[in-house]
Design an enzyme around this catalytic site. Structure first.
Site, PDB file in Angstrom:
ATOM      1  N   LEU A  23       0.810  -1.211   0.000  1.00  0.00           N
ATOM      2  CA  LEU A  23       0.000   0.000   0.000  1.00  0.00           C
ATOM      3  C   LEU A  23       0.842   1.260   0.000  1.00  0.00           C
ATOM      4  CD1 LEU A  23      -2.809  -1.007   2.550  1.00  0.00           C
ATOM      5  CD2 LEU A  23      -2.878  -1.087   0.046  1.00  0.00           C
ATOM      6  N   GLY A  24       1.890   1.296   0.766  1.00  0.00           N
ATOM      7  CA  GLY A  24       2.734   2.483   0.845  1.00  0.00           C
ATOM      8  C   GLY A  24       3.721   2.339   1.986  1.00  0.00           C
ATOM      9  N   GLY A  68       6.710   4.731   4.705  1.00  0.00           N
ATOM     10  CA  GLY A  68       7.315   5.963   5.170  1.00  0.00           C
ATOM     11  C   GLY A  68       8.755   5.739   5.570  1.00  0.00           C
ATOM     12  N   GLY A  69       9.207   6.559   6.521  1.00  0.00           N
ATOM     13  CA  GLY A  69      10.597   6.463   6.931  1.00  0.00           C
ATOM     14  C   GLY A  69      10.907   5.206   7.716  1.00  0.00           C
ATOM     15  N   GLY A 112       8.323   2.538   8.257  1.00  0.00           N
ATOM     16  CA  GLY A 112       7.305   1.513   8.145  1.00  0.00           C
ATOM     17  C   GLY A 112       6.867   1.271   6.718  1.00  0.00           C
ATOM     18  N   LEU A 113       6.447   0.040   6.484  1.00  0.00           N
ATOM     19  CA  LEU A 113       5.853  -0.362   5.213  1.00  0.00           C
ATOM     20  C   LEU A 113       4.458  -0.896   5.500  1.00  0.00           C
ATOM     21  CD1 LEU A 113       8.869  -2.268   3.594  1.00  0.00           C
ATOM     22  CD2 LEU A 113       8.212   0.124   3.265  1.00  0.00           C
ATOM     23  N   VAL A 114       3.479  -0.457   4.714  1.00  0.00           N
ATOM     24  CA  VAL A 114       2.087  -0.835   4.929  1.00  0.00           C
ATOM     25  C   VAL A 114       1.670  -1.769   3.799  1.00  0.00           C
ATOM     26  CG1 VAL A 114      -0.273  -0.026   5.268  1.00  0.00           C
ATOM     27  CG2 VAL A 114       1.650   1.370   6.056  1.00  0.00           C
ATOM     28  N   LYS A 171       1.043  -2.774   9.189  1.00  0.00           N
ATOM     29  CA  LYS A 171       2.213  -1.898   9.187  1.00  0.00           C
ATOM     30  C   LYS A 171       3.400  -2.645   9.778  1.00  0.00           C
ATOM     31  CE  LYS A 171       3.752   2.751  10.453  1.00  0.00           C
ATOM     32  NZ  LYS A 171       3.376   4.029  11.104  1.00  0.00           N
ATOM     33  N   ASP A 224       1.213  16.396  13.380  1.00  0.00           N
ATOM     34  CA  ASP A 224       1.639  15.978  12.041  1.00  0.00           C
ATOM     35  C   ASP A 224       0.425  15.912  11.111  1.00  0.00           C
ATOM     36  OD1 ASP A 224       3.374  15.239  10.051  1.00  0.00           O
ATOM     37  OD2 ASP A 224       3.426  13.127  10.612  1.00  0.00           O
TER      38      ASP A 224
END
Length: 608
Positions: A289-290, A292-293, A295-297, A312, A436
């Site tokens: 799905l996507g 970040g710095g 984590g991977l979802v 996650k 955030d």
């Protein structure tokens, strides 16, 4: 007088009894008993006891003779030959032929013996005969017996001593061996117990037909919002785009490859266990799905029910074999959001009623260590966070508006704006600061409702933090001042910081870009300089698509540089009536004037 008479009777009875005993013991020349007693008296010190043979049969019914022993106190016992008619003592009697009353000396049962006993014999015929008396004692046999007996005792003592020493040594060795075996056994039992509890028991539990690893039930979202049908249309396109991306994506990143190799593989089902609770859940990875710095979802679902979830996974990039504590703190912050809310607000209830995307469960991949180092610079953690699955974030949805017609695009932006302001006002009502706020943290559900997510940076109102943490492109003037002047004082976080970030997000939703000329590749110092030099009056809405005048004023209020005069989400709900928009027509609101909301409308908005 009666006592004297009794004493005399007892005395006379004793005298008569003793006289009878003397008659029985009186030896004569032809009396077999006399010779027997005489021989026994000469050999008395070495003789053994005669065996007492008493028959309890009725004497009157016996035909054969037998011998009765009158006592075994000494060798001076009296014997009586008894037949079926009378009992006589100290008389010449006929004895069985060919049967000697006294055994032959020297040998008994084939062995030499100095002491011989008396045995009873019975015969079929009897006649009178005379036999010379035989001595019970032989000196030579006695000496041989004494020597053999002493040798035997010596050997017995030697064997007993040897046996005792052997027993002691064996006992000592056995004690040592038993202690060693017990220690080794305890270690083995501990290892076997850990193996059984940690590996075999979970496998056995999963084999139960009633335990299918079902995930938790996700309640539906409660409530309706104006224009959510247009948002749902965009969510449907996002889902189709996600499926196409999953099928056509051929070049996964290095982190995705490491997760597929070391943690979960899409080719097979993966077992998870909840922490705490120990609930076993079976999931299958479907797509990415996507990320970040840290984590991977991934899109995961139960293989039987097909219920979708978002998983996650935490991945840390390790440089020069140095491991920081940032990722560990981030994992704790991910699951620590519940401590900021009252106990009655469970994760499922917060998701359903408040529309806050919080983790439903904290999971750990079964059979995997706490973390694994992959390719020398990636650390993959086995702890995961399970969320309800959304269709995507609002930034992805905004990118699809260019392909939609004007009406649906307008309705989608209107509905999203109203929901964003309400969600942030609802969050501030708990006395919290998100810290955030951005388009990526507003998720789109398939029903068209938005959800607020990513609560890893939340603080209580006026709580201070140093150094400040923020997404660079959404930096507020307070944080920019701290960065430029290198202040080392902790910055108090208030709702006004979230208001600035909300203004940046709304401007990008309507205009497709960042305000004040901020670019995507700008550095933190560049963004900080732009934010400090710019003012809200310099905002340019020329490139914005059909933005209502009230929303322009609202965005300007959110982007005021001074925190004291900056607009908050709750104030916006009270001041701008367009946030109570009901109709989906783009021409229904083109007025430039801003009308305040009445008291009744404000109360209605607060209830909503």
């Amino acid at each position: 007088m009666e006592l004297v008479l009794c004493f005399v009777i007892i005395t006379i009875s004793g005298v008569i009894r003793e006289s009878s005993a003397l008659l029985l013991r009186s030896p004569t020349s032809n009396d077999v008993f006399g010779e027997l007693v005489a021989s026994a008296e000469r050999a008395q010190p070495l003789a053994t006891r005669l065996t007492k043979r008493i028959s309890r049969l009725n004497f009157n019914d016996r035909e054969d003779d037998f011998w009765e022993d009158h006592g075994d106190a000494s060798w001076n016992n009296s014997y009586t030959l008894v037949n079926g008619r009378t009992t006589l003592g100290s008389e010449n009697r006929r004895r069985p032929a060919s049967h000697s009353l006294i055994e032959r000396p020297y040998y008994r049962d084939g062995r030499l013996s100095p002491v011989l006993g008396v045995q009873e014999r019975r015969g079929r015929s009897v006649h009178s005969y005379h036999e010379e008396p035989v001595s019970f004692f032989d000196q030579r046999a006695f000496d041989e017996y004494t020597f053999r007996r002493r040798s035997q005792l010596h050997r017995q003592r030697a064997r007993a001593g040897l046996r005792s020493r052997i027993k002691q040594n064996v006992r000592r060795l056995w004690t040592s061996a038993r202690g060693a075996v017990r220690g080794w056994g305890r270690r083995v039992r501990r290892k076997i117990g850990d193996l059984f509890v940690g590996h075999l028991m979970p496998q056995l539990r999963r084999l139960r037909f009633w335990d299918q690893g079902l995930p938790p039930v996700v309640p539906p979202l409660i409530g309706n919002e104006p224009g959510q049908a247009s948002v749902a249309l965009v969510a449907e396109r996002m889902e189709a785009r996600l499926r196409e991306k999953t099928l056509t994506e051929k070049n996964p990143t290095e982190a995705q490859q490491a997760v597929g190799t070391y943690l979960i593989n899409s080719a097979e089902n993966t077992w998870f266990i909840s922490i705490p609770g120990g609930r076993y859940i079976l999931l299958k990875k479907r797509g990415f799905l996507g990320g970040g710095g840290f984590g991977l979802v991934y899109h995961v679902e139960h293989p039987t029910t097909g219920q979708p979830f978002a998983l996650k996974i935490f991945v840390q990039r390790v440089m020069n074999n140095e491991v920081g504590d940032k990722i560990s703190d981030l994992i704790e912050d991910e699951f620590g959001v519940m401590k900021y809310f009252p106990p009655e607000w469970t994760p499922a209830r917060m998701y359903s009623e408040l529309r806050f995307m919080v983790p439903l469960l904290k999971l750990r991949v079964l059979g995997k260590p706490e973390f694994q180092d992959a390719r020398n610079h990636l650390r993959i953690f086995s702890v995961c966070a399970l969320f309800p699955k959304a269709q995507g974030d609002l930034e992805e949805a905004a990118a699809l508006l260019a392909d939609m017609d004007r009406t649906n695009a307008y309705n989608m932006r209107m509905s999203s704006t109203i929901q964003m302001v309400k969600l942030l006002a609802r969050f501030h009502a708990f006395g919290l600061v998100h810290g955030d706020v951005k388009l990526q943290n507003f998720l789109v559900d398939k029903s068209g409702l938005l959800l607020l997510s990513d609560f890893t940076q939340i603080l209580r109102t006026n709580e201070r933090r140093y150094p400040p943490v923020v997404t660079v492109l959404y930096m507020s003037p307070e944080i920019a001042t701290c960065l430029i002047t290198r202040l080392r004082n902790a910055i108090p976080y208030t709702a006004e910081i979230d208001s600035w970030m909300l203004g940046i997000s709304l401007y990008r939703l309507w205009c497709g870009d960042f305000p004040f000329g901020i670019t995507l590749d700008a550095t933190a110092l560049q963004v900080a300089g732009i934010v400090i030099r710019s003012s809200a009056s310099s905002l340019d809405f020329a490139s914005c698509h059909d933005i209502p005048e009230q929303f322009r004023e609202m965005i300007v209020g959110f982007l005021r540089k001074t925190p004291g005069v900056r607009l908050s989400p709750q104030q916006a709900l009270e001041q701008f009536s367009l946030l109570n928009w009901k109709g989906p027509s783009p021409a229904s609101d083109t007025a430039s004037e801003s009308e305040p909301v009445s008291t009744e409308e404000a109360a209605l908005l607060q209830k909503e």
